[in-house]
Design a protein around this motif. Structure first.
Motif, PDB file in Angstrom:
ATOM      1  N   CYS A 136       0.862  -1.182   0.000  1.00 45.85           N
ATOM      2  CA  CYS A 136       0.000   0.000   0.000  1.00 45.85           C
ATOM      3  C   CYS A 136       0.899   1.233   0.000  1.00 45.85           C
ATOM      4  CB  CYS A 136      -0.890   0.002   1.254  1.00 45.85           C
ATOM      5  SG  CYS A 136      -2.124  -1.308   1.264  1.00 45.85           S
ATOM      6  N   HIS A 137       0.329   2.388  -0.333  1.00 43.14           N
ATOM      7  CA  HIS A 137       1.086   3.637  -0.272  1.00 43.14           C
ATOM      8  C   HIS A 137       1.380   3.960   1.186  1.00 43.14           C
ATOM      9  CE1 HIS A 137       0.377   4.437  -4.513  1.00 43.14           C
ATOM     10  NE2 HIS A 137      -0.893   4.134  -4.309  1.00 43.14           N
ATOM     11  N   SER A 138       2.644   4.177   1.533  1.00 44.89           N
ATOM     12  CA  SER A 138       3.048   4.462   2.906  1.00 44.89           C
ATOM     13  C   SER A 138       2.922   5.946   3.221  1.00 44.89           C
ATOM     14  CB  SER A 138       4.503   4.041   3.128  1.00 44.89           C
ATOM     15  OG  SER A 138       4.641   2.661   2.911  1.00 44.89           O
ATOM     16  N   VAL A 139       2.657   6.240   4.498  1.00 40.19           N
ATOM     17  CA  VAL A 139       2.653   7.617   4.989  1.00 40.19           C
ATOM     18  C   VAL A 139       3.354   7.604   6.337  1.00 40.19           C
ATOM     19  CG1 VAL A 139       1.272   9.582   5.750  1.00 40.19           C
ATOM     20  CG2 VAL A 139       0.475   8.180   3.832  1.00 40.19           C
ATOM     21  N   GLY A 140       4.501   8.275   6.427  1.00 39.41           N
ATOM     22  CA  GLY A 140       5.248   8.293   7.695  1.00 39.41           C
ATOM     23  C   GLY A 140       5.507   6.868   8.168  1.00 39.41           C
ATOM     24  N   PRO A 141       5.188   6.587   9.435  1.00 37.51           N
ATOM     25  CA  PRO A 141       5.437   5.243   9.960  1.00 37.51           C
ATOM     26  C   PRO A 141       4.381   4.207   9.572  1.00 37.51           C
ATOM     27  CG  PRO A 141       4.450   6.596  11.657  1.00 37.51           C
ATOM     28  CD  PRO A 141       4.674   7.494  10.458  1.00 37.51           C
ATOM     29  N   VAL A 142       3.336   4.629   8.868  1.00 35.58           N
ATOM     30  CA  VAL A 142       2.222   3.739   8.535  1.00 35.58           C
ATOM     31  C   VAL A 142       2.493   3.076   7.187  1.00 35.58           C
ATOM     32  CG1 VAL A 142      -0.271   3.523   8.270  1.00 35.58           C
ATOM     33  CG2 VAL A 142       0.666   5.268   9.799  1.00 35.58           C
ATOM     34  N   ARG A 143       2.718   1.761   7.233  1.00 36.54           N
ATOM     35  CA  ARG A 143       2.978   1.012   6.003  1.00 36.54           C
ATOM     36  C   ARG A 143       2.552  -0.429   6.201  1.00 36.54           C
ATOM     37  NH1 ARG A 143       7.745   3.042   7.598  1.00 36.54           N
ATOM     38  NH2 ARG A 143       7.874   4.175   5.654  1.00 36.54           N
ATOM     39  N   CYS A 144       2.084  -1.034   5.125  1.00 35.81           N
ATOM     40  CA  CYS A 144       1.707  -2.445   5.165  1.00 35.81           C
ATOM     41  C   CYS A 144       1.456  -2.931   3.746  1.00 35.81           C
ATOM     42  CB  CYS A 144       0.470  -2.678   6.028  1.00 35.81           C
ATOM     43  SG  CYS A 144      -1.036  -2.007   5.315  1.00 35.81           S
ATOM     44  N   ASN A 145       1.342  -4.229   3.627  1.00 33.00           N
ATOM     45  CA  ASN A 145       0.932  -4.814   2.355  1.00 33.00           C
ATOM     46  C   ASN A 145      -0.582  -4.941   2.338  1.00 33.00           C
ATOM     47  OD1 ASN A 145       3.600  -4.996   1.694  1.00 33.00           O
ATOM     48  ND2 ASN A 145       3.677  -7.210   1.593  1.00 33.00           N
ATOM     49  N   LEU A 146      -1.122  -5.030   1.153  1.00 33.32           N
ATOM     50  CA  LEU A 146      -2.552  -5.187   0.950  1.00 33.32           C
ATOM     51  C   LEU A 146      -3.025  -6.522   1.523  1.00 33.32           C
ATOM     52  CD1 LEU A 146      -5.157  -4.178  -0.535  1.00 33.32           C
ATOM     53  CD2 LEU A 146      -4.323  -5.460  -2.519  1.00 33.32           C
ATOM     54  N   VAL A 147      -4.140  -6.492   2.246  1.00 31.58           N
ATOM     55  CA  VAL A 147      -4.800  -7.701   2.743  1.00 31.58           C
ATOM     56  C   VAL A 147      -6.121  -7.815   1.996  1.00 31.58           C
ATOM     57  CG1 VAL A 147      -5.834  -8.831   4.749  1.00 31.58           C
ATOM     58  CG2 VAL A 147      -3.719  -7.508   5.011  1.00 31.58           C
ATOM     59  N   VAL A 148      -6.417  -9.013   1.497  1.00 35.75           N
ATOM     60  CA  VAL A 148      -7.659  -9.223   0.761  1.00 35.75           C
ATOM     61  C   VAL A 148      -8.474 -10.327   1.416  1.00 35.75           C
ATOM     62  CG1 VAL A 148      -6.693  -8.443  -1.441  1.00 35.75           C
ATOM     63  CG2 VAL A 148      -6.601 -10.871  -0.849  1.00 35.75           C
ATOM     64  N   SER A 149      -9.789 -10.254   1.243  1.00 38.77           N
ATOM     65  CA  SER A 149     -10.663 -11.344   1.677  1.00 38.77           C
ATOM     66  C   SER A 149     -11.123 -12.076   0.423  1.00 38.77           C
ATOM     67  CB  SER A 149     -11.860 -10.815   2.471  1.00 38.77           C
ATOM     68  OG  SER A 149     -12.641  -9.950   1.687  1.00 38.77           O
ATOM     69  N   MET A 150     -11.505 -13.325   0.605  1.00 40.51           N
ATOM     70  CA  MET A 150     -11.920 -14.107  -0.547  1.00 40.51           C
ATOM     71  C   MET A 150     -13.087 -15.004  -0.160  1.00 40.51           C
ATOM     72  SD  MET A 150      -9.606 -16.359  -3.161  1.00 40.51           S
ATOM     73  CE  MET A 150      -9.040 -17.526  -1.984  1.00 40.51           C
ATOM     74  N   ARG A 151     -14.053 -15.070  -1.056  1.00 36.86           N
ATOM     75  CA  ARG A 151     -15.213 -15.936  -0.874  1.00 36.86           C
ATOM     76  C   ARG A 151     -15.388 -16.779  -2.133  1.00 36.86           C
ATOM     77  NH1 ARG A 151     -15.447 -11.285   1.401  1.00 36.86           N
ATOM     78  NH2 ARG A 151     -16.400 -10.960   3.430  1.00 36.86           N
ATOM     79  N   PRO A 152     -15.459 -18.089  -1.979  1.00 36.28           N
ATOM     80  CA  PRO A 152     -15.674 -18.928  -3.168  1.00 36.28           C
ATOM     81  C   PRO A 152     -17.093 -18.743  -3.693  1.00 36.28           C
ATOM     82  CG  PRO A 152     -15.711 -20.269  -1.185  1.00 36.28           C
ATOM     83  CD  PRO A 152     -15.351 -18.873  -0.763  1.00 36.28           C
ATOM     84  N   ILE A 153     -17.220 -18.611  -4.990  1.00 32.61           N
ATOM     85  CA  ILE A 153     -18.534 -18.465  -5.626  1.00 32.61           C
ATOM     86  C   ILE A 153     -18.638 -19.542  -6.708  1.00 32.61           C
ATOM     87  CG2 ILE A 153     -20.010 -16.951  -7.024  1.00 32.61           C
ATOM     88  CD1 ILE A 153     -18.692 -14.567  -5.651  1.00 32.61           C
ATOM     89  N   PRO A 154     -19.709 -20.328  -6.690  1.00 32.48           N
ATOM     90  CA  PRO A 154     -19.864 -21.338  -7.741  1.00 32.48           C
ATOM     91  C   PRO A 154     -19.812 -20.689  -9.123  1.00 32.48           C
ATOM     92  CG  PRO A 154     -21.504 -21.649  -6.006  1.00 32.48           C
ATOM     93  CD  PRO A 154     -20.822 -20.334  -5.730  1.00 32.48           C
ATOM     94  N   ALA A 155     -19.157 -21.363 -10.064  1.00 35.73           N
ATOM     95  CA  ALA A 155     -18.934 -20.810 -11.411  1.00 35.73           C
ATOM     96  C   ALA A 155     -20.236 -20.354 -12.060  1.00 35.73           C
ATOM     97  CB  ALA A 155     -18.235 -21.847 -12.291  1.00 35.73           C
ATOM     98  N   ASN A 156     -21.321 -21.110 -11.872  1.00 31.73           N
ATOM     99  CA  ASN A 156     -22.589 -20.745 -12.509  1.00 31.73           C
ATOM    100  C   ASN A 156     -23.219 -19.492 -11.908  1.00 31.73           C
ATOM    101  OD1 ASN A 156     -23.187 -22.227 -10.131  1.00 31.73           O
ATOM    102  ND2 ASN A 156     -25.259 -22.609 -10.882  1.00 31.73           N
ATOM    103  N   LEU A 157     -22.699 -18.991 -10.775  1.00 28.45           N
ATOM    104  CA  LEU A 157     -23.252 -17.788 -10.151  1.00 28.45           C
ATOM    105  C   LEU A 157     -22.360 -16.557 -10.335  1.00 28.45           C
ATOM    106  CD1 LEU A 157     -24.679 -19.311  -6.855  1.00 28.45           C
ATOM    107  CD2 LEU A 157     -25.920 -18.654  -8.920  1.00 28.45           C
ATOM    108  N   VAL A 158     -21.196 -16.734 -10.938  1.00 25.06           N
ATOM    109  CA  VAL A 158     -20.331 -15.585 -11.194  1.00 25.06           C
ATOM    110  C   VAL A 158     -21.051 -14.688 -12.199  1.00 25.06           C
ATOM    111  CG1 VAL A 158     -18.144 -14.824 -12.169  1.00 25.06           C
ATOM    112  CG2 VAL A 158     -18.210 -16.831 -10.680  1.00 25.06           C
ATOM    113  N   GLY A 159     -21.152 -13.441 -11.872  1.00 24.61           N
ATOM    114  CA  GLY A 159     -21.845 -12.502 -12.735  1.00 24.61           C
ATOM    115  C   GLY A 159     -23.280 -12.247 -12.315  1.00 24.61           C
ATOM    116  N   VAL A 160     -23.752 -12.927 -11.272  1.00 27.48           N
ATOM    117  CA  VAL A 160     -25.128 -12.707 -10.778  1.00 27.48           C
ATOM    118  C   VAL A 160     -25.237 -11.311 -10.236  1.00 27.48           C
ATOM    119  CG1 VAL A 160     -26.777 -13.352  -8.960  1.00 27.48           C
ATOM    120  CG2 VAL A 160     -25.614 -15.110 -10.289  1.00 27.48           C
TER     121      VAL A 160
END
Length: 190
Positions: free
Chosen positions: A166-190
């Motif tokens: 992520c973009h750092s500011v002063g002492p505040v820095r970290c890498n991006l954290v993501v969440s993930m949820r499995p979605i059945p292929a036939n429901l992608v795009g619902v």
């Protein structure tokens, strides 16, 4: 949040407990009736993650959130000792109304607790930041007929630290954290 895949127990497993109003749910938490992640709770209402920092780094953290607004959507800054009086709620306390707090000092997990009132008293001026949470969109997925596995299995959502900085500011820095949820292929795009 808890580590990915770690089960949590709820002190009550009735589905109506998930459908409480936010105010009633906070009361549930204050009474010790809920001490688990809030995925699936209060469907249709916005949920937030909380970061509480000493005042001397709060401005840097706020700038960090504004620079990294997609992974850290800043909903509200609470500068009045932890009492939320602005847009998020009319009756919430950041010190007591969250089921479980993870307290970090100098980047290391120190403890998990059900209240941080003592920290507010010990540390002097602390600033709270309410950040948007992916739990907020789970109700929309369910309304669209998309199963939300972490809710179905009574687990916290899977989260992963990426190697993307992520973009750092002063002492505040970290890498991006993501969440993930499995979605059945036939429901992608619902």
């Amino acid at each position: 949040p808890l580590r990915p895949g770690l089960s949590f127990s709820r002190k009550t497993k009735k589905m109506e407990d998930f459908k409480l109003t936010p105010s009633a749910f906070r009361q549930h938490v204050r009474e010790g009736k809920w001490d688990a992640p809030t995925s699936g709770v209060c469907p249709g209402f916005k949920q937030a993650n909380l970061a509480v920092l000493p005042a001397n780094v709060a401005d840097d953290f706020e700038k960090f959130c504004r620079l990294n607004h997609q992974p850290c959507p800043l909903l509200e800054v609470v500068r009045n000792g932890g009492k939320v009086e602005l847009t998020a709620s009319d009756s919430a306390s950041l010190k007591t109304d969250i089921p479980r707090y993870r307290v970090f000092r100098h980047g290391k997990l120190e403890k998990e607790t059900n209240s941080v009132a003592d920290i507010y008293e010990e540390e002097g001026e602390m600033i709270g930041f309410l950040l948007g949470c992916s739990f907020s969109f789970e109700a929309a997925l369910m309304r669209a007929g998309v199963p939300v596995r972490n809710i179905e299995e009574g687990r916290n959502v899977s989260m992963y630290r990426t190697n993307r900085e992520c973009h750092s500011v002063g002492p505040v820095r970290c890498n991006l954290v993501v969440s993930m949820r499995p979605i059945p292929a036939n429901l992608v795009g619902v």
